[in-house]
Motif scaffolding. Sequence first.
Motif, short mmCIF file in Angstrom:
data_model
loop_
_atom_site.label_atom_id
_atom_site.label_comp_id
_atom_site.label_asym_id
_atom_site.label_seq_id
_atom_site.Cartn_x
_atom_site.Cartn_y
_atom_site.Cartn_z
N GLY A 1 9.23 -3.59 29.77
CA GLY A 1 9.59 -3.20 31.14
C GLY A 1 8.68 -2.11 31.67
O GLY A 1 8.24 -2.15 32.82
N VAL A 2 8.36 -1.13 30.83
CA VAL A 2 7.45 -0.05 31.24
C VAL A 2 6.06 -0.63 31.51
O VAL A 2 5.42 -0.28 32.51
N ALA A 3 5.58 -1.50 30.63
CA ALA A 3 4.27 -2.13 30.84
C ALA A 3 4.26 -2.93 32.13
O ALA A 3 3.26 -2.93 32.87
N THR A 4 5.36 -3.59 32.45
CA THR A 4 5.46 -4.35 33.70
C THR A 4 5.39 -3.43 34.91
O THR A 4 4.69 -3.73 35.89
N MET A 5 6.10 -2.31 34.85
CA MET A 5 6.05 -1.35 35.96
C MET A 5 4.62 -0.84 36.16
O MET A 5 4.13 -0.76 37.29
N TRP A 6 3.95 -0.49 35.07
CA TRP A 6 2.58 -0.01 35.18
C TRP A 6 1.66 -1.12 35.69
O TRP A 6 0.72 -0.85 36.44
N SER A 7 1.91 -2.37 35.31
CA SER A 7 1.07 -3.46 35.81
C SER A 7 1.25 -3.65 37.31
O SER A 7 0.30 -3.98 38.03
N LEU A 8 2.46 -3.42 37.81
CA LEU A 8 2.69 -3.47 39.26
C LEU A 8 1.94 -2.33 39.96
O LEU A 8 1.37 -2.51 41.04
N ILE A 9 1.94 -1.16 39.33
CA ILE A 9 1.21 -0.02 39.89
C ILE A 9 -0.28 -0.31 39.89
O ILE A 9 -0.99 -0.04 40.87
N VAL A 10 -0.79 -0.87 38.79
CA VAL A 10 -2.21 -1.26 38.72
C VAL A 10 -2.54 -2.24 39.84
O VAL A 10 -3.56 -2.12 40.52
N SER A 11 -1.67 -3.21 40.02
CA SER A 11 -1.95 -4.28 40.98
C SER A 11 -1.82 -3.87 42.43
O SER A 11 -2.58 -4.32 43.28
N TYR A 12 -0.86 -2.98 42.74
CA TYR A 12 -0.56 -2.73 44.13
C TYR A 12 -0.60 -1.27 44.58
O TYR A 12 -0.43 -1.01 45.77
N ARG A 13 -0.82 -0.34 43.69
CA ARG A 13 -0.82 1.07 44.09
C ARG A 13 -2.09 1.81 43.67
O ARG A 13 -2.11 3.03 43.62
N SER A 14 -3.15 1.07 43.40
CA SER A 14 -4.41 1.73 43.06
C SER A 14 -5.23 1.93 44.32
O SER A 14 -5.14 1.13 45.25
N PRO A 15 -6.01 3.00 44.36
CA PRO A 15 -6.87 3.20 45.53
C PRO A 15 -7.95 2.13 45.56
O PRO A 15 -8.38 1.65 44.53
N GLY A 16 -8.34 1.77 46.72
CA GLY A 16 -9.40 0.77 46.84
C GLY A 16 -8.97 -0.36 47.76
O GLY A 16 -7.81 -0.49 48.13
N PRO A 17 -9.93 -1.20 48.09
CA PRO A 17 -9.67 -2.24 49.09
C PRO A 17 -8.95 -3.47 48.55
O PRO A 17 -8.52 -4.31 49.31
N HIS A 18 -8.81 -3.60 47.24
CA HIS A 18 -8.27 -4.82 46.67
C HIS A 18 -6.88 -4.60 46.07
O HIS A 18 -6.59 -3.54 45.55
N ASP A 19 -6.07 -5.65 46.12
CA ASP A 19 -4.75 -5.65 45.48
C ASP A 19 -4.72 -6.78 44.46
O ASP A 19 -5.51 -7.72 44.53
N GLY A 20 -3.79 -6.68 43.55
CA GLY A 20 -3.57 -7.75 42.59
C GLY A 20 -4.05 -7.42 41.20
O GLY A 20 -4.62 -6.36 40.94
N PRO A 21 -3.80 -8.35 40.29
CA PRO A 21 -4.15 -8.14 38.88
C PRO A 21 -5.65 -7.96 38.64
O PRO A 21 -6.04 -7.42 37.61
N ALA A 22 -6.47 -8.37 39.58
CA ALA A 22 -7.92 -8.20 39.41
C ALA A 22 -8.32 -6.73 39.33
O ALA A 22 -9.42 -6.41 38.88
#
Length: 117
Positions: free
Chosen positions: A62-83
């Motif tokens: 569950g923690v890894a999933t939360m961090w993966s959502l943060i990676v995908s949608y809350r990182s600075p930059g122009p792109h969203d998603g798992p990429a």
Amino acid sequence: MWQDLIFLAGSVLSIVFLAPTVRDATANVPLGSSVPSMTIGAIYAMTYATMGMRFSALGSLGVATMWSLIVSYRSPGPHDGPANAVRFVRSLGRRVHRSVTGTPTDDEYVAPSQSAD
């Protein structure tokens, strides 16, 4: 058995504390923080699972999933998603290459200035 529940409780608290970041559309969490945290959570989940600690494994997943959502949608930059995780790994590779070779990478290259004659 009680240790499994203690680790689960810690994971649940982490999930609760990460939830506001996932919900906040203006949050910007650097990939240098979120990708390693996501990776560590996944490694812990696998480790707990191999030790037979099912509750701890689920909590860490569950923690890894939360961090993966943060990676995908809350990182600075122009792109969203798992990429974004792939983008971080490529950036890390460029930094390692630069430190080994001592040459600037493409994103750090600055063209020489031309003199105004």
